[in-house]
Design an enzyme around this catalytic site. Structure first.
Site, PDB file in Angstrom:
ATOM      1  CE  LYS A   1      -3.746   2.219   2.589  1.00  0.00           C
ATOM      2  NZ  LYS A   1      -4.669   2.115   3.744  1.00  0.00           N
TER       3      LYS A   1
ATOM      4  CB  SER B   1      -7.215   4.588   2.565  1.00  0.00           C
ATOM      5  OG  SER B   1      -6.634   3.893   3.663  1.00  0.00           O
TER       6      SER B   1
ATOM      7  CB  SER C   1      -8.343   1.988   5.492  1.00  0.00           C
ATOM      8  OG  SER C   1      -8.716   3.344   5.479  1.00  0.00           O
TER       9      SER C   1
END
Length: 470
Positions: A76, A151, A175
């Site tokens: 990520k 996210s 997220s």
């Protein structure tokens, strides 16, 4: 079955027994990314193909480091990976490659992972819709006109599309749960302290976020958590390392699950979401678990009051250097400026009041877990929305008064750092995927993994319902 359809643990076994090579797996991964990433835009900052194949060849020739040896991973884009830029989806971040790995990334590398690039994220990880001015928008694999969530939206979409077999994510306000729900995969927010963060910011006041694993099945989730987890002597409040994979198979007959629904009507839900979660609860009943409705244990408004400001306080501390610089402040997205200014405006007495609400909720939750092994809420309040939106502005006619209010259902877990797994629960009448939050007592990550594994064996939504992407 293609190589990229297999689970990470299956691939690990094939690599260990030399039935496939890391080079073969890397080539299959690159081919899959070439075939589908142009549609969903989940993997960003992809490394040079020749360099990645060389890294795979090195893995083939090297002694085996751990179960991730030779497994391609994309991290990520909120964490540093040596050799790759860390954009955080923001134009204010430097574009040169990071020189060192973050702690969690270093643990993955030490276990043999081969890093291929990054997965997309909203700017600074703010908001549950993955779009930014650096890399663009990540689209939902099940409907390319819709959001993939966030996210960790890039990670979830990459998993669903079989571009990676396992992924990392991070979770402050859903997220690891919202994008997992919208992409028909598993995402686990571990107990706070289970996976240490970077020891480079304030480490004592009001922690709200954590890194965790994402996968298409709970066994991969458990195996990745074993690598990510474990205390860091430089940081307080760490939980000890545990083994999960060898204990994940369990008979869940008699375990008690509490169903919180829409928190007594406090959380607006789009039509079909509650019904989908209730169908998943019936799977647990078929497996012998006891499912009971639970009344709201605390006012949702109190939780939101505490969460709104304590999250802003944490974000203000994290992002304030960018706010203090007029050049970078002008380039921050409005949501980031709002978080910083809200956090900066808090006084000491107000912070104490908000923290007392948080403490009260922790005590009430602990009492609930004297009766229940786990509690359940939907993972989202809305279905994946059109990708061109910034966010939903209302649910069922009820206005959302902040950029993130439409994700309020994740707050009970986030506020007090409880472990939580998003369970894929199927698809609505609109053909879009949904999920349920299965959460438990702080420290009981294993219990949730056991419940998740039993549920997965009865359903396997990710395995049976792969997206069609080309």
């Amino acid at each position: 079955m293609e190589l990229t359809d297999k689970s990470a643990l299956e691939l690990s076994s094939l690599l260990e027994t030399r039935q496939i090579s890391a080079v073969e797996l890397m080539q299959a991964t690159l081919d899959r990314i070439a075939a589908v990433n142009g549609t969903v835009n989940a993997v960003v900052s992809l490394g040079d193909a020749d360099d990645l194949l060389t890294a795979a060849r090195v893995a083939d020739d090297a002694p085996r480091k751990g179960w991730l040896h030779g497994i391609p991973m994309a991290i990520k884009d909120m964490a540093n990976v040596a050799g790759f830029p860390t954009s955080m989806g923001s134009p204010v971040m430097p574009t040169e490659p990071a020189k060192t790995d973050d702690l969690m990334v270093g643990r993955l590398r030490a276990a043999g992972a081969v890093f291929i690039g990054k997965t997309n994220t909203p700017e600074m990880g703010l908001g549950s819709h993955t779009f930014n001015s650096v890399h663009g928008t990540t689209l939902n694999p099940y409907d390319h006109s819709r959001s993939a969530g966030g996210s960790s939206g890039g990670a979830a979409a990459a998993l669903a599309c079989r571009m990676v077999s396992v992924a990392d994510g991070s979770d402050v306000m859903g997220s690891l749960r919202n994008p997992a729900a919208w992409n028909n995969v598993y995402g686990m927010r571990p107990s706070w302290g289970r996976v240490p963060s970077e020891p480079k910011t304030e480490m004592f006041l009001h922690p709200v976020g954590t890194s965790g694993p994402m996968a298409r099945d709970p066994r991969d989730l458990a195996a990745l958590l074993e690598v990510q987890a474990g205390p860091d002597p430089r940081q307080p409040f760490g939980l000890p390392a545990e083994s999960y994979l060898d204990r994940i198979a369990a008979n869940i007959k008699g375990r008690r699950i509490g169903w919180l629904g829409d928190w007594g009507g406090a959380y607006q839900m789009e039509p079909g979401i509650l019904e989908l979660t209730e169908a998943a609860l019936r799977v647990f009943e078929d497996l012998g678990a006891i499912v009971e409705p639970v009344a709201p244990p605390i006012e949702a408004a109190q939780l939101w009051d505490s969460w709104l400001c304590l999250r802003a306080l944490a974000n203000a501390g994290r992002l304030d250097p960018l706010y203090q610089n007029p050049t970078t402040r002008a380039r921050l997205k409005p949501d980031a400026v709002w978080e910083i200014e809200t956090g900066r405006a808090l006084g000491a007495i107000e912070i104490q009041r908000l923290s007392l609400i948080r403490s009260d909720w922790y005590l009430r939750a602990a009492a609930l877990f004297d009766t229940y092994d786990a509690l359940v809420l939907p993972s989202t309040q809305v279905w994946p929305f059109p990708a061109e939106w910034e966010r939903p502005h209302e649910i069922n006619g009820t206005p959302m008064d902040t950029y993130h209010r439409w994700m309020e259902v994740v707050v009970p877990v986030s506020l007090i750092g409880l472990p939580c797994v998003n369970l894929p629960v199927g698809f609505g009448a609109n053909g879009l995927p949904g999920g349920a939050q299965l959460f438990g007592r702080h420290g009981d990550d294993l219990g949730l993994l056991q419940l998740s594994q039993a549920y997965h064996q009865a359903t396997d939504w990710p395995g049976k319902h792969a997206p069609v992407v080309s």
